[in-house]
Scaffold this motif. Structure first.
Motif, PDB file in Angstrom:
ATOM      1  N   VAL A 115      23.391  -8.487  18.624  1.00  0.00           N
ATOM      2  CA  VAL A 115      24.472  -9.471  18.689  1.00  0.00           C
ATOM      3  C   VAL A 115      25.604  -8.988  17.791  1.00  0.00           C
ATOM      4  O   VAL A 115      25.391  -8.721  16.603  1.00  0.00           O
ATOM      5  CB  VAL A 115      24.004 -10.864  18.239  1.00  0.00           C
ATOM      6  N   ASN A 116      26.790  -8.862  18.368  1.00  0.00           N
ATOM      7  CA  ASN A 116      27.950  -8.345  17.628  1.00  0.00           C
ATOM      8  C   ASN A 116      28.997  -9.431  17.498  1.00  0.00           C
ATOM      9  O   ASN A 116      29.558  -9.889  18.492  1.00  0.00           O
ATOM     10  CB  ASN A 116      28.519  -7.127  18.344  1.00  0.00           C
ATOM     11  N   VAL A 117      29.263  -9.828  16.276  1.00  0.00           N
ATOM     12  CA  VAL A 117      30.163 -10.950  15.985  1.00  0.00           C
ATOM     13  C   VAL A 117      31.528 -10.424  15.553  1.00  0.00           C
ATOM     14  O   VAL A 117      31.611  -9.564  14.674  1.00  0.00           O
ATOM     15  CB  VAL A 117      29.579 -11.840  14.870  1.00  0.00           C
ATOM     16  N   LEU A 118      32.577 -10.951  16.186  1.00  0.00           N
ATOM     17  CA  LEU A 118      33.937 -10.702  15.714  1.00  0.00           C
ATOM     18  C   LEU A 118      34.408 -11.973  15.015  1.00  0.00           C
ATOM     19  O   LEU A 118      34.602 -12.998  15.652  1.00  0.00           O
ATOM     20  CB  LEU A 118      34.866 -10.348  16.870  1.00  0.00           C
ATOM     21  N   PHE A 119      34.567 -11.903  13.701  1.00  0.00           N
ATOM     22  CA  PHE A 119      34.926 -13.056  12.868  1.00  0.00           C
ATOM     23  C   PHE A 119      36.380 -12.866  12.434  1.00  0.00           C
ATOM     24  O   PHE A 119      36.668 -12.157  11.477  1.00  0.00           O
ATOM     25  CB  PHE A 119      34.008 -13.112  11.652  1.00  0.00           C
ATOM     26  N   SER A 120      37.299 -13.478  13.152  1.00  0.00           N
ATOM     27  CA  SER A 120      38.731 -13.273  12.924  1.00  0.00           C
ATOM     28  C   SER A 120      39.328 -14.438  12.152  1.00  0.00           C
ATOM     29  O   SER A 120      39.142 -15.600  12.546  1.00  0.00           O
ATOM     30  CB  SER A 120      39.458 -13.121  14.264  1.00  0.00           C
ATOM     31  N   TYR A 121      40.056 -14.133  11.087  1.00  0.00           N
ATOM     32  CA  TYR A 121      40.598 -15.177  10.221  1.00  0.00           C
ATOM     33  C   TYR A 121      42.059 -15.460  10.561  1.00  0.00           C
ATOM     34  O   TYR A 121      42.965 -14.768  10.132  1.00  0.00           O
ATOM     35  CB  TYR A 121      40.411 -14.783   8.752  1.00  0.00           C
ATOM     36  N   GLY A 122      42.255 -16.505  11.346  1.00  0.00           N
ATOM     37  CA  GLY A 122      43.576 -16.924  11.798  1.00  0.00           C
ATOM     38  C   GLY A 122      43.475 -17.465  13.210  1.00  0.00           C
ATOM     39  O   GLY A 122      42.888 -16.818  14.094  1.00  0.00           O
ATOM     40  N   ASP A 123      44.021 -18.650  13.438  1.00  0.00           N
ATOM     41  CA  ASP A 123      43.956 -19.256  14.765  1.00  0.00           C
ATOM     42  C   ASP A 123      44.619 -18.391  15.824  1.00  0.00           C
ATOM     43  O   ASP A 123      44.255 -18.437  17.002  1.00  0.00           O
ATOM     44  CB  ASP A 123      44.623 -20.640  14.756  1.00  0.00           C
ATOM     45  N   PHE A 124      45.624 -17.602  15.424  1.00  0.00           N
ATOM     46  CA  PHE A 124      46.352 -16.779  16.392  1.00  0.00           C
ATOM     47  C   PHE A 124      45.490 -15.685  16.980  1.00  0.00           C
ATOM     48  O   PHE A 124      45.878 -15.015  17.943  1.00  0.00           O
ATOM     49  CB  PHE A 124      47.602 -16.172  15.747  1.00  0.00           C
ATOM     50  N   PHE A 125      44.287 -15.463  16.448  1.00  0.00           N
ATOM     51  CA  PHE A 125      43.368 -14.458  16.980  1.00  0.00           C
ATOM     52  C   PHE A 125      42.433 -15.018  18.065  1.00  0.00           C
ATOM     53  O   PHE A 125      41.642 -14.264  18.634  1.00  0.00           O
ATOM     54  CB  PHE A 125      42.495 -13.880  15.864  1.00  0.00           C
ATOM     55  N   GLU A 126      42.492 -16.297  18.334  1.00  0.00           N
ATOM     56  CA  GLU A 126      41.510 -16.908  19.233  1.00  0.00           C
ATOM     57  C   GLU A 126      41.505 -16.255  20.619  1.00  0.00           C
ATOM     58  O   GLU A 126      40.447 -15.946  21.175  1.00  0.00           O
ATOM     59  CB  GLU A 126      41.764 -18.411  19.363  1.00  0.00           C
ATOM     60  N   ASP A 127      42.666 -16.045  21.193  1.00  0.00           N
ATOM     61  CA  ASP A 127      42.721 -15.413  22.517  1.00  0.00           C
ATOM     62  C   ASP A 127      42.395 -13.931  22.450  1.00  0.00           C
ATOM     63  O   ASP A 127      41.855 -13.367  23.408  1.00  0.00           O
ATOM     64  CB  ASP A 127      44.095 -15.638  23.159  1.00  0.00           C
ATOM     65  N   PHE A 128      42.705 -13.279  21.336  1.00  0.00           N
ATOM     66  CA  PHE A 128      42.291 -11.888  21.169  1.00  0.00           C
ATOM     67  C   PHE A 128      40.768 -11.798  21.160  1.00  0.00           C
ATOM     68  O   PHE A 128      40.183 -10.891  21.764  1.00  0.00           O
ATOM     69  CB  PHE A 128      42.856 -11.302  19.876  1.00  0.00           C
ATOM     70  N   ASN A 129      40.128 -12.734  20.497  1.00  0.00           N
ATOM     71  CA  ASN A 129      38.664 -12.758  20.472  1.00  0.00           C
ATOM     72  C   ASN A 129      38.087 -12.901  21.876  1.00  0.00           C
ATOM     73  O   ASN A 129      37.071 -12.289  22.217  1.00  0.00           O
ATOM     74  CB  ASN A 129      38.174 -13.900  19.585  1.00  0.00           C
ATOM     75  N   LYS A 130      38.733 -13.725  22.705  1.00  0.00           N
ATOM     76  CA  LYS A 130      38.265 -13.894  24.087  1.00  0.00           C
ATOM     77  C   LYS A 130      38.412 -12.594  24.872  1.00  0.00           C
ATOM     78  O   LYS A 130      37.560 -12.257  25.709  1.00  0.00           O
ATOM     79  CB  LYS A 130      39.039 -15.022  24.765  1.00  0.00           C
ATOM     80  N   TRP A 131      39.499 -11.878  24.614  1.00  0.00           N
ATOM     81  CA  TRP A 131      39.685 -10.568  25.246  1.00  0.00           C
ATOM     82  C   TRP A 131      38.557  -9.624  24.827  1.00  0.00           C
ATOM     83  O   TRP A 131      37.986  -8.907  25.665  1.00  0.00           O
ATOM     84  CB  TRP A 131      41.045  -9.993  24.843  1.00  0.00           C
ATOM     85  N   PHE A 132      38.208  -9.630  23.545  1.00  0.00           N
ATOM     86  CA  PHE A 132      37.121  -8.791  23.046  1.00  0.00           C
ATOM     87  C   PHE A 132      35.801  -9.128  23.725  1.00  0.00           C
ATOM     88  O   PHE A 132      35.035  -8.239  24.111  1.00  0.00           O
ATOM     89  CB  PHE A 132      36.987  -8.943  21.527  1.00  0.00           C
ATOM     90  N   VAL A 133      35.521 -10.410  23.887  1.00  0.00           N
ATOM     91  CA  VAL A 133      34.257 -10.838  24.499  1.00  0.00           C
ATOM     92  C   VAL A 133      34.140 -10.290  25.917  1.00  0.00           C
ATOM     93  O   VAL A 133      33.089  -9.791  26.321  1.00  0.00           O
ATOM     94  CB  VAL A 133      34.133 -12.374  24.491  1.00  0.00           C
TER      95      VAL A 133
END
Length: 399
Positions: free
Chosen positions: A229-247
């Motif tokens: 399991v690989n977790v991307l823990f991004s600090y900042g709300d502006f990263f939310e859609d970037f995290n979805k792209w990563f997933v």
């Protein structure tokens, strides 16, 4: 500037570094994957982007919208960028509300690599009906699709402007192609700087100046059974859609069958500090099957200070009075990082000095390269998605 820090990440077989590196060189030289070239070739698109619009609408799903939306979300509150709407999911409640907020004279981008994505074309038909489009008269529609796709033929039939996606660039790797570059450029995003950052990262990688990516890929491969399991823990709300792209990038690329064996690494997207109050407990004291990548920005560019206000019974929170909110969220990131490191959880940190177009270009290429390297080591086709196609066939049978 971006710094990459690896902790509790050690590899056993140094030969795997060369195997992974040679694998992506082969993909690049044999044109198996075309995203390696996009930071260089996509600058040619800028010559053909001469559109104007007050607002932009992107009709697309998955790789046709996630990367574009990620970049827009990171910068829409930082720079003066035109408003962008994203019509992605055939959710009738949300779509109805979004249509009411879209102006008819917006510039519409219809994005589908195959040219026949059922969600995208269905939503597009609703847009046509809602706004009463006449394609022989209305030219505020631009198509982005594969060469010779049904959608390209549609665009040619009505003499609509269209852009092609290179055939060897899959949707989830396509953000630096016309898919992202064209609509973002119209919105006012400095895509030339994004491409510049991407070029710097990819040049540095192939010049062996970014071997930390190779080391991380080998670690993930060697420990794929223990840490799956690989977790991307991004600090900042502006990263939310970037995290979805990563997933999508990670899950759709690496979750594959290799002969009869099922392989893959499960991506999890977290936003700090919000998810410190939920999922973090599972990482800290639950099963040790996770690696965690922290993503942070040193300088948010907004100096919002916590007031030095003393409130009765709330004295325990006064230790942060007079400091900045950006300092608070970053110290929370650092504290969580240290806590997990103490628990021997494999962690790494990606630290941007500030959120810039150039840094985001580097970040995109970093994750794309990491995905390809792990795919090489797993011995799979990183760029297909046969599991997704099964569901599409079943959907057709239900009508």
């Amino acid at each position: 500037m971006i710094k990459f820090l690896l902790e509790n990440i050690n590899i056993k077989d140094e030969n795997l570094i060369e195997k992974a590196f040679k694998g992506v060189i082969k993909e690049k030289e044999e044109k198996i994957a075309g995203y390696y070239d996009l930071p260089f070739t996509s600058k040619e698109l800028l010559r053909d982007i001469n559109f104007d619009a007050n607002e932009i609408v992107v009709i697309g799903i998955g790789g046709s919208s996630l990367g574009t939306k990620a970049i827009y979300s990171m910068f829409k509150d930082k720079f003066k960028i035109k408003k962008m709407h994203f019509l992605e999911n055939p959710d009738p409640i949300v779509l109805s509300r979004k249509l009411q907020n879209i102006k008819r004279d917006s510039l519409f981008f219809l994005v589908s690599k195959s040219g026949k994505t059922i969600e995208t074309i269905s939503i597009f038909k609703k847009v046509v009906e809602y706004f009463g489009f006449d394609f022989k008269r209305d030219k505020n529609l631009i198509v982005i699709t594969d060469k010779n796709s049904p959608l390209e033929k549609f665009a040619k039939y009505y003499d609509l402007k269209f852009f092609n996606v290179p055939s060897n660039v899959g949707g989830r790797f396509s953000v630096l192609s016309a898919v992202g570059i064209v609509p973002l450029s119209v919105a006012g995003v400095d895509v030339s700087e994004i491409l510049s950052g991407a070029r710097e990262m990819i040049d540095g990688f192939f010049a062996r100046k970014e071997d930390h990516i190779l080391k991380k890929a080998v670690f993930l491969y060697e420990n794929r059974e223990k840490y799956n399991v690989n977790v991307l823990f991004s600090y900042g709300d502006f990263f939310e859609d970037f995290n979805k792209w990563f997933v999508q990038l990670w899950g759709e690329s690496l979750g594959k069958k290799r002969d009869e064996e099922r392989v893959g690494l499960t991506p999890v997207s977290l936003i700090g500090s919000i998810d410190q109050h939920s999922f973090l407990q599972l990482i800290m004291e639950g099963k040790k099957d996770k690696t965690v990548t922290f993503l942070k920005v040193d300088n948010f560019g907004v100096n919002l200070k916590i007031p030095d206000i003393l409130l009765p019974y709330l004295e325990d929170t006064d230790f942060v009075n007079g400091t900045y909110l950006a300092e608070l969220i970053n110290k929370e990131c650092d504290a969580t990082y240290e806590a997990l490191k103490q628990q021997k959880v494999p962690v790494d940190m990606i630290e941007m000095k500030e959120l810039t177009y150039e840094n985001v270009g580097k970040l995109i290429i970093y994750f794309e390269l990491l995905t390809s390297l792990v795919g090489v080591l797993l011995g799979i086709n990183t760029y297909n998605q046969p599991g997704v196609e099964v569901g599409k066939k079943i959907l057709r049978s239900k009508y």
